[in-house]
Scaffold this motif. Structure first.
Motif, PDB file in Angstrom:
ATOM      1  N   ARG A 121       1.259  -0.680   0.146  1.00 31.29           N
ATOM      2  CA  ARG A 121       0.107   0.299  -0.126  1.00 31.29           C
ATOM      3  C   ARG A 121       0.960   0.844   0.281  1.00 31.29           C
ATOM      4  NH1 ARG A 121      -0.733   2.571   5.314  1.00 31.29           N
ATOM      5  NH2 ARG A 121       0.189   1.363   6.834  1.00 31.29           N
ATOM      6  N   ARG A 122       0.567   2.419  -0.775  1.00 34.06           N
ATOM      7  CA  ARG A 122       0.963   3.806  -0.725  1.00 34.06           C
ATOM      8  C   ARG A 122       1.279   4.086   1.089  1.00 34.06           C
ATOM      9  NH1 ARG A 122      -0.837   8.399  -5.000  1.00 34.06           N
ATOM     10  NH2 ARG A 122       0.655  10.003  -4.312  1.00 34.06           N
ATOM     11  N   LEU A 123       2.383   4.997   0.717  1.00 33.87           N
ATOM     12  CA  LEU A 123       2.647   5.350   2.123  1.00 33.87           C
ATOM     13  C   LEU A 123       2.764   6.843   1.786  1.00 33.87           C
ATOM     14  CD1 LEU A 123       5.986   3.391   2.658  1.00 33.87           C
ATOM     15  CD2 LEU A 123       4.365   3.252   4.162  1.00 33.87           C
ATOM     16  N   LEU A 124       1.874   7.343   2.798  1.00 38.26           N
ATOM     17  CA  LEU A 124       1.379   8.444   2.878  1.00 38.26           C
ATOM     18  C   LEU A 124       2.600   9.637   2.701  1.00 38.26           C
ATOM     19  CD1 LEU A 124      -2.716   8.902   3.083  1.00 38.26           C
ATOM     20  CD2 LEU A 124      -1.367   8.977   1.342  1.00 38.26           C
ATOM     21  N   ASP A 131       4.722  10.684   0.573  1.00 38.64           N
ATOM     22  CA  ASP A 131       3.870  12.280  -0.699  1.00 38.64           C
ATOM     23  C   ASP A 131       4.196  13.823   0.205  1.00 38.64           C
ATOM     24  OD1 ASP A 131       2.393  10.597  -2.309  1.00 38.64           O
ATOM     25  OD2 ASP A 131       1.122  10.544  -0.929  1.00 38.64           O
ATOM     26  N   GLN A 179       4.678   4.310   9.693  1.00 42.60           N
ATOM     27  CA  GLN A 179       2.993   3.725   9.072  1.00 42.60           C
ATOM     28  C   GLN A 179       1.823   3.909   9.644  1.00 42.60           C
ATOM     29  OE1 GLN A 179       3.766  -0.245  10.323  1.00 42.60           O
ATOM     30  NE2 GLN A 179       4.562  -0.954   8.648  1.00 42.60           N
ATOM     31  N   ARG A 180       2.035   4.805  10.730  1.00 43.25           N
ATOM     32  CA  ARG A 180       0.849   5.396  11.159  1.00 43.25           C
ATOM     33  C   ARG A 180      -0.372   6.881  10.432  1.00 43.25           C
ATOM     34  NH1 ARG A 180       0.530   3.073  17.369  1.00 43.25           N
ATOM     35  NH2 ARG A 180       0.542   1.425  16.812  1.00 43.25           N
ATOM     36  N   VAL A 181       0.787   7.677   9.787  1.00 42.87           N
ATOM     37  CA  VAL A 181       0.296   8.593   9.164  1.00 42.87           C
ATOM     38  C   VAL A 181      -0.571   8.519   8.062  1.00 42.87           C
ATOM     39  CG1 VAL A 181       1.622  10.641   7.644  1.00 42.87           C
ATOM     40  CG2 VAL A 181       2.344  10.019   9.581  1.00 42.87           C
ATOM     41  N   SER A 182      -1.762   9.184   8.408  1.00 40.57           N
ATOM     42  CA  SER A 182      -2.624   8.318   7.295  1.00 40.57           C
ATOM     43  C   SER A 182      -3.635   9.779   7.156  1.00 40.57           C
ATOM     44  CB  SER A 182      -3.276   7.425   7.651  1.00 40.57           C
ATOM     45  OG  SER A 182      -3.748   8.006   8.931  1.00 40.57           O
ATOM     46  N   TRP A 183      -2.921  11.404   7.536  1.00 41.15           N
ATOM     47  CA  TRP A 183      -3.525  12.758   7.265  1.00 41.15           C
ATOM     48  C   TRP A 183      -3.698  12.066   5.543  1.00 41.15           C
ATOM     49  CZ3 TRP A 183       1.219  14.830   9.016  1.00 41.15           C
ATOM     50  CH2 TRP A 183       1.341  14.542  10.898  1.00 41.15           C
ATOM     51  N   ARG A 184      -5.051  12.916   4.920  1.00 44.38           N
ATOM     52  CA  ARG A 184      -5.458  13.061   3.695  1.00 44.38           C
ATOM     53  C   ARG A 184      -4.808  14.473   2.931  1.00 44.38           C
ATOM     54  NH1 ARG A 184     -12.285  12.502   3.041  1.00 44.38           N
ATOM     55  NH2 ARG A 184     -11.478  12.154   0.879  1.00 44.38           N
ATOM     56  N   THR A 207      -2.167  13.572   0.240  1.00 38.25           N
ATOM     57  CA  THR A 207      -2.286  12.522  -1.063  1.00 38.25           C
ATOM     58  C   THR A 207      -2.433  14.626  -1.845  1.00 38.25           C
ATOM     59  OG1 THR A 207      -3.501  11.100  -0.348  1.00 38.25           O
ATOM     60  CG2 THR A 207      -4.161  12.005  -1.984  1.00 38.25           C
TER      61      THR A 207
END
Length: 398
Positions: free
Chosen positions: A58-61, A64, A316-321, A324
């Motif tokens: 899966r993509r690593l945000l 970005d 890994q837990r970084v998932s701020w939209r 993207t």
């Protein structure tokens, strides 16, 4: 440049150190502490094994966000230290000192590129790989070339556009191979990226497996190191020895991310880090911006350490939209910022306060980058992908 097939692996005596290294290449998991086998790591040496042909991770945000940070470093370097007519330090103070290191944003780009290309190519054939690269690179690039040409023609405060034949050949992205000047000076890095894709396409053609990627990284490292003494310009032109350490280290760090850390992979990262530090001493930017090697080496080391932390799962837990969106802005921003931005500085520096002008240009570039992504990359990229995929299918049928 470098193609090492498994069939050409030299015979070594069993039990010796060389044999241990060979077994480590073929079975990276053996250098790790025993752990329950995972499907994708159980047999990474088997060509075209089902686990290796599975969908990419899966993509690593966080990557970005890091790419946008690298782009903003380059933007700061070209605009803060742009044509203001006076010493930038007298206008921007400490920001000008930071911008002196901004050229290293390109080195960070190359490090990230090695990681991302290896990630995105897993499980893809050569045709899919080529289509994905074309779709990713060309729509925004065409807009960047056209916009830059139009601005330089309409407002030649910085310089005029290149002659028509050179401007047109810039649309191919092959101008560096033809010895043609880039319409925007920042495009020089795209030539290095293209050569990296061409080299990695050899691995994709053979089938991307852990063992083949390790062979690729090892051979590229050795050839890039020894090419300095070979005095063969065509080899240097193909393998970009100055930046090979960043690409190779990025690829090796992806393998660490996917298969786990081991001595062989860390060795590849470490050797290329040391070579990268060595090659820094020849950079003209050190003398031009009065930088000492130690400070530049510290920044490069920080880039390696940051990507290593990402490879080990620290973010890994970084998932701020919004990350993207940050990633989507990066490439168009890079393509349009330098020549257009410096033209605006020359035209407006005597009319607008310098801080306001700098902030306004950066905001304008970010806005245009979003427009390019939203109204060019997304719709045109989809159509281009469908057309190229259909064309490849027709070629295969023929």
């Amino acid at each position: 440049m470098t193609r090492q097939q498994e069939a050409s692996t030299p015979h070594v005596a069993r039990g010796g150190p060389a044999h241990a290294v060979t077994r480590a290449v073929q079975h990276p998991a053996r250098l790790r502490p025993a752990a329950p086998a995972r499907p994708e790591t159980a047999r990474p040496d088997v060509a075209a094994a089902p686990a290796e042909q599975a969908a990419p991770p899966r993509r690593l945000l966080v990557l970005d966000g890091l790419r946008l940070a690298a782009a903003l470093l380059v933007v700061a370097h070209h605009l803060v230290r742009g044509p203001w007519g006076v010493e930038p330090g007298s206008l921007f103070g400490p920001l000008a000192a930071v911008a002196s290191f901004g050229w290293l944003g390109v080195n960070l780009f190359f490090l990230i590129s090695g990681f991302v290309i290896c990630l995105s190519s897993w499980g893809r054939g050569l045709g899919e790989f080529a289509v994905s690269r074309a779709v990713r690179l060309f729509p925004a690039y065409w807009v960047g070339v056209v916009l830059t040409t139009a601005v330089l023609a309409a407002w030649p405060a910085l310089r005029g556009p290149l002659p028509a034949p050179e401007s047109l050949v810039n649309l191919t992205m092959l101008q560096s191979g033809l010895g043609v000047t880039d319409q925007d000076w920042s495009y020089w890095s795209l030539g290095a990226e293209l050569r990296f894709y061409l080299l990695f396409a050899i691995v994709v053609w053979l089938g991307v497996t852990c063992r083949r990627v390790v062979y690729f990284c090892t051979v590229w490292t050795l050839v890039a190191a020894f090419s300095t003494t070979w005095d063969q310009r065509w080899i240097d032109n193909m393998i970009v020895p100055e930046f090979a350490p960043y690409f190779v280290a990025g690829v090796a760090l992806f393998l660490i991310h996917r298969f786990g850390a081991n001595l062989l992979l860390w060795g590849l990262v470490g050797v290329n880090w040391l070579i990268a530090l060595y090659r820094l001493q020849g950079y003209p930017a050190l003398a031009h911006f009065h930088l000492d090697w130690w400070s530049v080496a510290a920044v490069v080391t920080g880039c390696f350490a940051l990507l290593a932390a990402i490879a080990l799962g620290a973010f890994q837990r970084v998932s701020w939209r919004w990350l993207t969106v940050a990633g989507a802005l990066t490439y168009p921003l890079y393509l349009i910022h330098q020549a257009i931005g410096q033209t605006l500085i020359l035209a407006l520096r005597d009319r607008v306060p310098h801080w306001l002008l700098l902030a306004g240009i950066v905001a304008l570039m970010l806005g245009v980058a979003w427009l390019v992504h939203r109204y060019v990359e997304r719709p045109l990229g989809g159509r281009l992908k469908r057309s190229l995929t259909t064309s490849l299918a027709a070629v295969r049928r023929g």
